[in-house]
Structures are given as C-alpha cells and as structure tokens.
Design a protein around this motif. Structure first.
Motif, PDB file in Angstrom:
ATOM      1  N   ALA A   1      75.900  49.990  27.890  1.00 20.60           N
ATOM      2  CA  ALA A   1      76.081  51.033  28.897  1.00 20.60           C
ATOM      3  C   ALA A   1      76.294  50.366  30.253  1.00 20.60           C
ATOM      4  CB  ALA A   1      74.866  51.954  28.942  1.00 20.60           C
ATOM      5  N   VAL A   2      77.278  50.832  30.991  1.00 16.94           N
ATOM      6  CA  VAL A   2      77.582  50.284  32.317  1.00 16.94           C
ATOM      7  C   VAL A   2      77.519  51.415  33.334  1.00 16.94           C
ATOM      8  CG1 VAL A   2      79.267  49.078  33.739  1.00 16.94           C
ATOM      9  CG2 VAL A   2      79.054  48.498  31.316  1.00 16.94           C
ATOM     10  N   THR A   3      76.665  51.262  34.330  1.00 17.02           N
ATOM     11  CA  THR A   3      76.499  52.265  35.381  1.00 17.02           C
ATOM     12  C   THR A   3      76.895  51.661  36.720  1.00 17.02           C
ATOM     13  OG1 THR A   3      74.628  53.235  34.178  1.00 17.02           O
ATOM     14  CG2 THR A   3      74.873  53.844  36.494  1.00 17.02           C
ATOM     15  N   ALA A   4      77.641  52.418  37.506  1.00 15.11           N
ATOM     16  CA  ALA A   4      78.046  51.976  38.839  1.00 15.11           C
ATOM     17  C   ALA A   4      77.177  52.659  39.887  1.00 15.11           C
ATOM     18  CB  ALA A   4      79.514  52.314  39.093  1.00 15.11           C
TER      19      ALA A   4
ATOM     20  N   VAL B   1      75.931  42.469  40.093  1.00 15.29           N
ATOM     21  CA  VAL B   1      75.710  43.081  38.783  1.00 15.29           C
ATOM     22  C   VAL B   1      74.244  42.890  38.401  1.00 15.29           C
ATOM     23  CG1 VAL B   1      76.359  43.130  36.354  1.00 15.29           C
ATOM     24  CG2 VAL B   1      78.077  42.581  38.087  1.00 15.29           C
ATOM     25  N   ILE B   2      73.599  43.984  38.034  1.00 20.04           N
ATOM     26  CA  ILE B   2      72.198  43.949  37.597  1.00 20.04           C
ATOM     27  C   ILE B   2      72.163  44.119  36.085  1.00 20.04           C
ATOM     28  CG2 ILE B   2      69.897  44.928  37.926  1.00 20.04           C
ATOM     29  CD1 ILE B   2      71.147  43.947  40.503  1.00 20.04           C
ATOM     30  N   SER B   3      71.399  43.262  35.408  1.00 21.70           N
ATOM     31  CA  SER B   3      71.262  43.389  33.958  1.00 21.70           C
ATOM     32  C   SER B   3      69.861  42.953  33.558  1.00 21.70           C
ATOM     33  CB  SER B   3      72.296  42.507  33.238  1.00 21.70           C
ATOM     34  OG  SER B   3      71.902  41.142  33.288  1.00 21.70           O
TER      35      SER B   3
ATOM     36  N   ALA C   1      77.426  35.710  30.760  1.00 25.20           N
ATOM     37  CA  ALA C   1      78.667  36.494  30.775  1.00 25.20           C
ATOM     38  C   ALA C   1      79.029  36.926  32.192  1.00 25.20           C
ATOM     39  CB  ALA C   1      78.516  37.725  29.875  1.00 25.20           C
ATOM     40  N   ILE C   2      78.024  37.339  32.943  1.00 26.17           N
ATOM     41  CA  ILE C   2      78.267  37.834  34.299  1.00 26.17           C
ATOM     42  C   ILE C   2      78.526  36.699  35.278  1.00 26.17           C
ATOM     43  CG2 ILE C   2      77.195  39.054  36.245  1.00 26.17           C
ATOM     44  CD1 ILE C   2      75.636  40.676  34.049  1.00 26.17           C
ATOM     45  N   LYS C   3      77.672  35.688  35.240  1.00 23.01           N
ATOM     46  CA  LYS C   3      77.742  34.624  36.247  1.00 23.01           C
ATOM     47  C   LYS C   3      78.850  33.616  35.970  1.00 23.01           C
ATOM     48  CE  LYS C   3      73.715  32.959  37.569  1.00 23.01           C
ATOM     49  NZ  LYS C   3      72.332  32.424  37.483  1.00 23.01           N
TER      50      LYS C   3
ATOM     51  N   CYS D   1      67.249  42.471  36.315  1.00 21.64           N
ATOM     52  CA  CYS D   1      66.572  43.746  36.569  1.00 21.64           C
ATOM     53  C   CYS D   1      65.090  43.495  36.848  1.00 21.64           C
ATOM     54  CB  CYS D   1      66.738  44.663  35.362  1.00 21.64           C
ATOM     55  SG  CYS D   1      65.812  46.195  35.491  1.00 21.64           S
ATOM     56  N   TYR D   2      64.638  43.940  37.994  1.00 24.47           N
ATOM     57  CA  TYR D   2      63.255  43.709  38.421  1.00 24.47           C
ATOM     58  C   TYR D   2      62.271  44.423  37.489  1.00 24.47           C
ATOM     59  CZ  TYR D   2      59.478  42.878  41.763  1.00 24.47           C
ATOM     60  OH  TYR D   2      58.313  42.453  42.374  1.00 24.47           O
TER      61      TYR D   2
END
Length: 372
Positions: free
Chosen positions: A38-41, A89-91, A100-102, A112-113
C-alpha cells in the motif's frame, strides 16, 4: 443438511478440521500467504492544509527483493506523475524496503517511528511471555466460551460496575497487549471471582504476577502515548520526533531509579537500550531538525543540544535566501530579517502550563519552556 453431514456424504473418510485448527493454524497461514503493498501520499495544498491519499494497494506475489519492491514503487510513482516531487519516503524498518527506497530509487528515507516503537516494545515483552501467556489463556477462554463472558459481566454488575469485556491481543501489535493487560488489571476482582465460580483449570496468577501486570501498564504507557501521537493522520508528526525521543529517554531513565520487580527492571532496560540503539541521536537528522525548528509549537525550544537551534536557523535562512533570490532578489534581505525575528522570539503557550511528571514524555520540553 448441515456441513458435517454434507461433507460425510461426499467423502466419509474426510475429517473436518476443528475450530482450534482453523483459528490457530489455517487462518494465520492464509494470512501470511497474502502480500500487499500500500502506498499513501501525504501532501500540503496551496492553502497549507494537509491531506493524505491512498495511491495504490496491490496484491504482491513476487519475491520481496529490493529490486522488485523498487520496480513496483516506481510504477506507482510514474502512474501518478510524482517524479521529482517526493521529499521523503516513510516505510517500516525492513532492510529490503529501505534498500529499495534509498539505493534503487535514490529517494530520502525515514523509518516509521511508530513501527520502531512497536519493535522495541515487542522485544521487551519477550521477557514477560510466561505471565502474558496466562493472561491470554484466560482472556481467550472468556472470549470463546459464552458462559465465561456471561459470568464475568454478571460479576461486574453485582459489584456495581459498568460491564466491560476483556480485550484479546494481536501478535503483531504490541499496544494490543497493553490494552489487554490494562483491561485485565482493571477487572482483577471480577476476574478472580469468575475464575473461582467456573471451577475450570485456569492458570494460576500469583499475587506477585498481578503486581507485575500493574507495573507493566505503568512501564508501557509512555510508549502507547507516543504510538498514538505518531500514528495520527490529521496533523504533522515528524516535527515531534526529536522531542518525543528525548522525552522517552528521560522517562525510562527515571524509571530505572524507581522501585520495581526484577522482571520490570529488565523490561525497562531493554526499552531504554532499544530507544538508544534503534533511534540513535535523532538530532543528527537535518530533516528532523528543520521540521522541528519550523513547527510554531517548538521552534528553537525543541532541542537538547543548545547549538542545534542556531545551526537550524542558519540552514533555514540559507534555504530561504536561495529560494527568494531565484524569485525576487530585491526582497530577499527584508524577508530574511522577518524570519530571524519570528524564530528567536516565539514562545510556546499551552505546553508551558501543563504539569510535568516523571512519566510525561513532554517533561523535558516543558522544563525548557518553563525556563524561558
């Protein structure tokens, strides 16, 4: 014709799985086979109002390699025409999605905190497995057997309480364990009476274990408070990261000095180590420093290191100057001067009036505000 007769007519040798097998084995196995991305903006409109929008939620059957994850993310980014528009991007903290992101997508990443807090709490709760298994067993019985829950509700009514039900925890959500224990302790007296009346072979919870459960609620409460704050969608949470991390460290350092059972002390130490090792020095993150500094609730009061606010101010001024110069060089100096004045004179209001306690994650921040 009921299901058993129907199945028996089809195949007399087939034995239907029991309710326990379905609940404990088959359903969890099916759940584990399902993979979704799931990807949320999260974005701010022209009126500076924050919004959140689900861009996609896709069933994901490929191997979860960093390359495959990056490929799927890239498709979503391209579909929504977001190339060059993503600030961060937060994951979760899994190595494959971070890579994948970095590395694959070359985007700025932040773990994600709330997920980090979840991992810290789960690590600490491993040392309370024995007593927690007893609690889960009693809760499961009352949730599963109608007569058990009916007795518990009846006992609460007899004691003049508004009846409440027990809470079952979920393996992947540490705070569900907090809610389970909190409700269990709240209903200690009716639970004790119900267990005696039912005359079942319930696990025995000693007086020392009841005391530990009460301590556990006290220990986990700050983590639960922070999890709630950082899981919200209606306000910006990144700017609270530095302050809440500092607050949690202070709370658990204070707890180490209090009188607790040995197992409670062990849990406190694990949480403290987890906060230190998993989160590190969050004031070293330039992005978090800037978000805190620019938050009108915190600004230059939100830092432990006294040199950070001045560095943040210089960074903001530099960014502003660059931005303004590109639009209108003549107005750069005037706007910059106004920014300096605003940053150096702001003082929080409501936070300074609240009472500071040893278990408040806002304690250190409130002390700094009070000293102004």
């Amino acid at each position: 014709m009921d299901l058993k007769k129907f199945v028996n007519a089809l195949n007399p040798n087939y034995e239907l799985p029991s309710r326990k097998t379905v609940s404990n084995t088959m359903l969890p196995a099916t759940y584990e086979e399902e993979n979704f991305m799931a990807v949320t903006a999260h974005f701010i409109d022209d009126n500076f109002k924050s919004h959140s929008a689900l861009l996609d939620c896709v069933s994901y059957g490929e191997n979860h390699t960093s390359i495959n994850l990056a490929s799927q993310l890239k498709l979503i980014i391209q579909e929504w025409n977001l190339e060059g528009k993503i600030l961060m991007v937060i994951s979760d903290n899994a190595a494959n999605i971070k890579k994948a992101i970095k590395e694959e997508l070359q985007l700025k990443h932040f773990g994600c905190y709330a997920h980090t807090i979840n991992l810290i709490a789960l690590d600490s709760l491993k040392h309370a497995t024995k007593i927690l298994d007893k609690v889960k067993s009693i809760v499961a019985f009352c949730k599963r057997i109608t007569s058990g829950m009916a007795k518990l509700i009846d006992q609460q009514k007899q004691q003049g309480r508004d009846p409440k039900r027990l809470v079952q925890d979920v393996v992947t959500r540490w705070n569900s364990t907090y809610y389970m224990v909190d409700r269990f302790v709240e209903l200690e007296e009716p639970i004790r009476t119900t267990m005696a009346l039912l005359n079942k072979d319930f696990p025995v919870i000693s007086l020392e274990e009841w005391n530990f459960l009460k301590e556990l609620i006290h220990i986990l409460e700050p983590l639960e408070n922070v999890t709630k704050l950082m899981s919200a969608e209606n306000y910006v949470t990144a700017s609270m990261t530095i302050i809440l991390t500092d607050g949690l460290l202070a709370v658990y350092k204070n707890m180490k000095e209090l009188q607790f059972e040995d197992i409670s002390k062990k849990i406190i130490s694990i949480i403290l180590d987890g906060l230190t090792n998993r989160l590190g020095n969050v004031e070293q993150s330039n992005s978090l420093v800037l978000t805190t500094f620019l938050d009108p609730r915190f600004k230059n009061v939100g830092f432990c290191n006294e040199s950070i606010p001045e560095k943040a101010k210089k960074s903001v001024l530099s960014l502003l100057s660059t931005k303004i110069s590109s639009q209108n060089k003549n107005s750069a100096s005037t706007t910059t001067a106004n920014t300096v004045s605003s940053s150096s004179t702001y003082q929080p209001e409501s936070e300074s009036k609240e009472t500071t306690t040893k278990c408040s994650v806002w304690g250190n921040f409130e002390k700094r505000v009070a000293s102004l």
